[in-house]
Design a protein around this motif. Structure first.
Motif, mmCIF file in Angstrom:
data_model
loop_
_atom_site.group_PDB
_atom_site.id
_atom_site.type_symbol
_atom_site.label_atom_id
_atom_site.label_comp_id
_atom_site.label_asym_id
_atom_site.label_seq_id
_atom_site.Cartn_x
_atom_site.Cartn_y
_atom_site.Cartn_z
ATOM 1 N N LEU A 260 -17.989 -7.172 -118.340
ATOM 2 C CA LEU A 260 -18.451 -5.795 -117.920
ATOM 3 C C LEU A 260 -19.574 -5.135 -118.701
ATOM 4 O O LEU A 260 -20.250 -4.472 -118.303
ATOM 5 C CB LEU A 260 -17.303 -4.972 -117.692
ATOM 6 N N SER A 261 -19.587 -5.684 -120.057
ATOM 7 C CA SER A 261 -20.738 -4.886 -121.043
ATOM 8 C C SER A 261 -22.091 -5.165 -120.412
ATOM 9 O O SER A 261 -22.871 -4.566 -120.990
ATOM 10 C CB SER A 261 -20.250 -5.568 -122.465
ATOM 11 N N LEU A 262 -22.246 -6.127 -119.750
ATOM 12 C CA LEU A 262 -23.692 -6.405 -119.481
ATOM 13 C C LEU A 262 -24.301 -5.462 -118.337
ATOM 14 O O LEU A 262 -25.334 -5.127 -118.366
ATOM 15 C CB LEU A 262 -23.657 -7.932 -118.477
ATOM 16 N N PHE A 263 -23.263 -4.548 -117.721
ATOM 17 C CA PHE A 263 -23.802 -3.453 -116.938
ATOM 18 C C PHE A 263 -24.257 -2.405 -117.761
ATOM 19 O O PHE A 263 -24.646 -1.283 -117.072
ATOM 20 C CB PHE A 263 -22.571 -3.259 -115.915
ATOM 21 N N ARG A 264 -24.209 -2.308 -118.947
ATOM 22 C CA ARG A 264 -24.788 -1.175 -119.706
ATOM 23 C C ARG A 264 -26.278 -1.264 -119.807
ATOM 24 O O ARG A 264 -26.950 -0.387 -120.212
ATOM 25 C CB ARG A 264 -24.196 -1.189 -121.041
ATOM 26 N N TYR A 265 -26.726 -2.429 -119.309
ATOM 27 C CA TYR A 265 -28.030 -2.563 -119.279
ATOM 28 C C TYR A 265 -28.768 -1.992 -117.847
ATOM 29 O O TYR A 265 -28.432 -2.802 -117.041
ATOM 30 C CB TYR A 265 -28.741 -4.125 -119.542
ATOM 31 N N PRO A 266 -29.533 -1.125 -117.760
ATOM 32 C CA PRO A 266 -29.824 -0.364 -116.415
ATOM 33 C C PRO A 266 -30.610 -1.518 -115.577
ATOM 34 O O PRO A 266 -30.708 -1.697 -114.602
ATOM 35 C CB PRO A 266 -30.721 0.520 -116.752
ATOM 36 N N ARG A 267 -31.648 -2.338 -116.542
ATOM 37 C CA ARG A 267 -32.222 -3.346 -115.580
ATOM 38 C C ARG A 267 -31.340 -4.393 -114.931
ATOM 39 O O ARG A 267 -31.696 -5.013 -114.186
ATOM 40 C CB ARG A 267 -33.508 -3.861 -116.447
ATOM 41 N N PHE A 268 -30.431 -4.854 -115.607
ATOM 42 C CA PHE A 268 -29.410 -5.765 -115.106
ATOM 43 C C PHE A 268 -28.863 -5.274 -113.865
ATOM 44 O O PHE A 268 -28.463 -6.046 -112.993
ATOM 45 C CB PHE A 268 -28.541 -6.218 -116.250
#
Length: 513
Positions: A260-268
């Motif tokens: 879930l930490s990947l969703f802290r990247y807005p572009r992701f």
């Protein structure tokens, strides 16, 4: 030495051939079933909901098991998972021809999706070990082209086979192709695994698949029961609680299926939204248009398949063109423009009524296909380029799952919406919902039986009006998706938040469905 090098090259190419043949069967399994849906409905005399699951069951399990299959391939061996997947795919495809009823048929389709996920994940991860550098890019481009072949020629091939030999032969052809892929891989593919691979996140996998299936079942029940039906509301409540449970599980397990930490990247996050756009601008049409052409317009399966080439043929070459355009334009700009072109085609098609000449339909369909071909080959590269380099593997798994599972949900949502819109244009007050469901599956005779006082022309007009409104809804969704791409992905600061530069050498193809 030269003979040894030539032998290794031949072996690599045969491994690539095995994966490409398997790649052709997956979109063919989806598009061929769409062309065959009216014939399958006549053969089994099933309910509209059972017919909807012919496509939904495959797409949902395919999307839901991709990340699990990737973890299994890393842990237990990519070759084992690939050949196990294609072997199961071959057996299940043959078993479809012996299904006693539509419920059994749907269960076999769901099992096909699991097998396809294993074959895709195992095959792609195996290719990544066989090829390096530019050779890997070329190998993945061949796989992407194979998906394009399955999409472009699946409908016409299915139409010819259905008219000549009956619908079961399309699944026997899949069995043959998967068997060839199995033989090649068993003989030439080497085994590999990741020695540092973690365990399988079974709680996360089970909760995710359960939540997705319950949500889709609820959506498919809406046309028949309505949004306020207690059972439907209960299904949505269970789905919501299951998704919440999935998020809680992923936050607590050591090796989560979804980081879930990947969703802290807005572009992701923007890339995940981009993944949903082709589902509504293109993939749903692969199901809806053949049913419309055969069941409503009265075309033969061959004519319907031939017409579908106008929609999917651009995928054979334009994704490669889009890859070359990245030398001058950012991938996000190309994707956004492509979505706007697709939106224009959808809007144009919304003004083409049922019963129109094939060439009148082919023109806007070609525009849709041209537009969607531009982001089609770039999205995989974007998925891994918008997160730190060390997170690329997980990003690819999440993107593939979002894309394929999202397509399954999109098919369910759009089918339910078309049914509701068609019902709203029927002048009678009783049996309209059930009659509309029959029309959506191409069963005009069934709708006429339920609405005995309604003329054939009135039924067709109701469907045509509902279909036009649906296309306007899809146009709006696609325009909004293009806006998201321009706002969230095309920022220019490629290194912000530790994000890796956008890849210029991307694979010109992606899986479908």
């Amino acid at each position: 030495m030269e003979n040894s090098a030539a032998s290794r090259t031949t072996q690599k190419n045969l491994v690539l051939l095995a994966v490409c043949i398997a790649a052709i069967t997956m979109p063919f399994n989806f598009t061929a079933a769409a062309v065959a849906l009216p014939a399958i409905g006549r053969a089994f005399d099933g309910s509209p909901m059972q017919l909807n699951w012919v496509t939904n069951a495959f797409m949902l399990t395919f999307g839901s098991f991709l990340m699990v299959a990737g973890a299994l391939a890393d842990s237990f061996g990519r070759k084992k998972v690939f050949i196990g997947g294609v072997a199961s795919f071959a057996v299940l495809s043959a078993a479809l021809t012996f299904a006693a009823d539509l419920t059994t048929f749907d269960l076999l389709r769901a099992a096909q999706g699991v097998a396809a996920a294993a074959a895709f994940s195992g095959g792609m991860s195996a290719l990544a070990q066989v090829f390096d550098g530019p050779a890997r890019i070329r190998a993945f481009s061949f796989v992407g082209s194979s998906f394009g072949i399955g999409l472009a020629f699946g409908p016409i091939t299915a139409g010819v086979m259905i008219e000549a030999f009956g619908w079961p032969t399309i699944f026997l052809l899949i069995t043959l192709l998967a068997s060839i892929a199995f033989i090649l891989a068993a003989r030439y593919m080497g085994e590999s695994r990741n020695p540092d691979a973690g365990g399988i996140d079974w709680p996360g996998a089970i909760s995710f698949t359960w939540a997705l299936g319950i949500f889709t079942y609820g959506v498919l029940k809406v046309p028949q029961s309505g949004w306020s039906d207690p059972f439907v509301l209960g299904l949505f409540a269970v789905a919501l609680l299951s998704f919440i449970a999935f998020v809680v599980i992923e936050q607590r397990v050591t090796q989560p299926m979804l980081d879930l930490s990947l969703f802290r990247y807005p572009r992701f996050v923007g890339v995940q939204l981009l993944a949903a756009a082709p589902a509504y601008a293109f993939v749903v049409l692969l199901l809806l248009l053949p049913v419309r052409f055969v069941g409503i317009d009265g075309m033969s399966e061959i004519d319907a398949g031939r017409l579908m080439i106008a929609l999917s043929a651009p995928l054979l070459f334009l994704p490669i063109v889009a890859g070359y355009l990245t030398r001058w334009l950012s991938p996000s700009t190309i994707c956004g423009v492509g979505l706007l072109v697709s939106a224009a085609g959808l809007f144009w098609l919304s003004h083409v009524p049922t019963g129109s000449a094939p060439w009148v339909l082919a023109l806007p369909m070609s525009v849709i296909g041209i537009g969607i071909s531009l982001p089609w080959g770039l999205m995989d590269g974007l998925a891994v380029s918008v997160v730190p380099k060390e997170r690329a593997g997980m990003a690819t798994g999440i993107f593939s799952t979002t894309r394929v599972a999202g397509e399954g949900v999109a098919v369910a949502v759009v089918t339910a919406l078309l049914s509701a819109l068609t019902a709203s244009h029927l002048s009678v007050s009783t049996n309209t919902a059930e009659a509309a469901q029959h029309l959506v599956t191409g069963d005009v005779a069934g709708a006429s039986t339920l609405l005995a006082g309604t003329s054939h022309a009135a039924l067709i007009d109701a469907y045509s009006a509902g279909f036009s409104t649906l296309l306007l809804v899809l146009t709006t969704i696609t325009v909004v998706a293009a806006g998201v791409v321009f706002l969230f992905l095309d920022r220019g600061d490629e290194q912000k938040d530790g994000v890796a530069p956008v890849l210029r050498a991307v694979s010109p193809g992606r899986p479908c469905r």
